[in-house]
Design an enzyme around this catalytic site. Structure first.
Site, PDB file in Angstrom:
ATOM      1  N   ASP A  84      -4.974 -10.637  -0.485  1.00 35.87           N
ATOM      2  CA  ASP A  84      -3.648 -11.239  -0.370  1.00 35.87           C
ATOM      3  C   ASP A  84      -2.814 -11.059  -1.647  1.00 35.87           C
ATOM      4  O   ASP A  84      -3.309 -11.307  -2.749  1.00 35.87           O
ATOM      5  CB  ASP A  84      -3.769 -12.729  -0.048  1.00 35.87           C
ATOM      6  CG  ASP A  84      -2.429 -13.354   0.313  1.00 35.87           C
ATOM      7  OD1 ASP A  84      -1.608 -12.680   0.968  1.00 35.87           O
ATOM      8  OD2 ASP A  84      -2.198 -14.522  -0.066  1.00 35.87           O
ATOM      9  N   HIS A  85      -1.574 -10.602  -1.467  1.00 37.28           N
ATOM     10  CA  HIS A  85      -0.637 -10.346  -2.568  1.00 37.28           C
ATOM     11  C   HIS A  85      -1.136  -9.282  -3.537  1.00 37.28           C
ATOM     12  O   HIS A  85      -0.761  -9.274  -4.716  1.00 37.28           O
ATOM     13  CB  HIS A  85      -0.285 -11.642  -3.313  1.00 37.28           C
ATOM     14  CG  HIS A  85       0.691 -12.492  -2.549  1.00 37.28           C
ATOM     15  ND1 HIS A  85       0.375 -13.112  -1.364  1.00 37.28           N
ATOM     16  CD2 HIS A  85       1.983 -12.803  -2.795  1.00 37.28           C
ATOM     17  CE1 HIS A  85       1.429 -13.766  -0.926  1.00 37.28           C
ATOM     18  NE2 HIS A  85       2.418 -13.596  -1.764  1.00 37.28           N
ATOM     19  N   HIS A 142       3.168  -4.939   3.848  1.00 39.66           N
ATOM     20  CA  HIS A 142       2.996  -5.324   5.251  1.00 39.66           C
ATOM     21  C   HIS A 142       2.527  -6.770   5.296  1.00 39.66           C
ATOM     22  O   HIS A 142       1.818  -7.235   4.396  1.00 39.66           O
ATOM     23  CB  HIS A 142       1.925  -4.470   5.941  1.00 39.66           C
ATOM     24  CG  HIS A 142       2.336  -3.052   6.169  1.00 39.66           C
ATOM     25  ND1 HIS A 142       3.149  -2.662   7.211  1.00 39.66           N
ATOM     26  CD2 HIS A 142       2.022  -1.916   5.507  1.00 39.66           C
ATOM     27  CE1 HIS A 142       3.320  -1.351   7.173  1.00 39.66           C
ATOM     28  NE2 HIS A 142       2.648  -0.867   6.144  1.00 39.66           N
ATOM     29  N   GLU A 157      -1.251  -4.384  11.633  1.00 36.15           N
ATOM     30  CA  GLU A 157      -0.427  -3.966  10.494  1.00 36.15           C
ATOM     31  C   GLU A 157       1.038  -4.302  10.770  1.00 36.15           C
ATOM     32  O   GLU A 157       1.805  -4.604   9.860  1.00 36.15           O
ATOM     33  CB  GLU A 157      -0.590  -2.473  10.228  1.00 36.15           C
ATOM     34  CG  GLU A 157       0.068  -2.041   8.926  1.00 36.15           C
ATOM     35  CD  GLU A 157      -0.301  -0.621   8.543  1.00 36.15           C
ATOM     36  OE1 GLU A 157      -1.162  -0.468   7.667  1.00 36.15           O
ATOM     37  OE2 GLU A 157       0.237   0.320   9.145  1.00 36.15           O
ATOM     38  N   HIS A 201       0.828  -1.199   0.000  1.00 37.60           N
ATOM     39  CA  HIS A 201       0.000   0.000   0.000  1.00 37.60           C
ATOM     40  C   HIS A 201       0.866   1.255   0.000  1.00 37.60           C
ATOM     41  O   HIS A 201       2.092   1.213   0.125  1.00 37.60           O
ATOM     42  CB  HIS A 201      -0.996   0.009   1.163  1.00 37.60           C
ATOM     43  CG  HIS A 201      -0.420   0.377   2.496  1.00 37.60           C
ATOM     44  ND1 HIS A 201      -1.193   0.707   3.578  1.00 37.60           N
ATOM     45  CD2 HIS A 201       0.864   0.459   2.934  1.00 37.60           C
ATOM     46  CE1 HIS A 201      -0.415   0.989   4.603  1.00 37.60           C
ATOM     47  NE2 HIS A 201       0.825   0.841   4.249  1.00 37.60           N
ATOM     48  N   HIS A 243       4.901  -0.137  -0.484  1.00 38.76           N
ATOM     49  CA  HIS A 243       5.679  -1.037   0.380  1.00 38.76           C
ATOM     50  C   HIS A 243       4.706  -2.050   0.954  1.00 38.76           C
ATOM     51  O   HIS A 243       3.491  -1.853   0.917  1.00 38.76           O
ATOM     52  CB  HIS A 243       6.355  -0.252   1.513  1.00 38.76           C
ATOM     53  CG  HIS A 243       5.357   0.417   2.390  1.00 38.76           C
ATOM     54  ND1 HIS A 243       4.820   1.638   2.093  1.00 38.76           N
ATOM     55  CD2 HIS A 243       4.737   0.005   3.525  1.00 38.76           C
ATOM     56  CE1 HIS A 243       3.932   1.962   3.008  1.00 38.76           C
ATOM     57  NE2 HIS A 243       3.856   0.994   3.891  1.00 38.76           N
ATOM     58  N   CYS A 279       5.118   5.481   5.076  1.00 41.74           N
ATOM     59  CA  CYS A 279       3.973   4.869   4.395  1.00 41.74           C
ATOM     60  C   CYS A 279       3.506   5.689   3.200  1.00 41.74           C
ATOM     61  O   CYS A 279       2.639   5.257   2.444  1.00 41.74           O
ATOM     62  CB  CYS A 279       2.815   4.632   5.372  1.00 41.74           C
ATOM     63  SG  CYS A 279       2.966   3.068   6.258  1.00 41.74           S
TER      64      CYS A 279
HETATM   65 NI    NI Z   1       2.493   1.094   5.509  1.00 39.73          NI
END
Ligand code: NI
Length: 135
Positions: A80-81, A42, A125, A15, A40, A34
């Site tokens: 996911d992914h 998580h 997160e 995200h 990047h 972020c």
């Molecule tokens: Ni982040």
């Protein structure tokens, strides 16, 4: 007698937190790392809980295998992914913060949980940062 049953799950996603109407400096000031433009990832951990009366026949509040399958179908397959900003329609105009992701997950699952049962979503997160939404 109400009992809360829970299922853990996890997914990985990328995200970026930013507002198009803010400068890069302002985005960095508010969202820190972020907000980096190239996204990047998580490793999100999720705890989905359902609270309600124990069914007299089965002894379950909810069959956790059913909950596991609901999470896989409606949450893991959707998130996911994925790059949350670009691949998930709910975040087209919504910042994918942990808060907003938890609300999106709750909204995806709510229609599939018995109406009289309470639904709660806890989303990690990072191992130390987590949010809770229960409607
Ligand atoms: Ni982040």
């Amino acid at each position: 007698m109400k009992v809360k049953v829970s299922r853990k799950a996890s997914f990985n996603a990328a995200h970026r937190l930013f507002r198009k109407d803010w400068t890069q400096e302002k985005n960095h000031e508010v969202f820190g790392k972020c907000s980096y433009p190239n996204y990047h990832g998580h490793n999100y951990d999720l705890i989905v809980s359902v609270e309600g009366e124990i069914d007299e026949e089965t002894g379950f509040v909810m069959d956790l295998k059913v909950l596991k399958d609901l999470i896989r179908e409606h949450v893991e397959e959707a998130l996911d992914h994925k790059n949350l900003n670009t691949d998930v329609p709910e975040f087209k105009n919504l910042n994918p913060t942990a808060e907003n992701i938890a609300v999106v997950i709750w909204n995806k699952l709510r229609p599939h949980i018995k109406q009289t049962n309470k639904l709660e979503v806890v989303l990690y997160e990072t191992p130390r940062n987590f949010v809770t939404y229960s409607g």
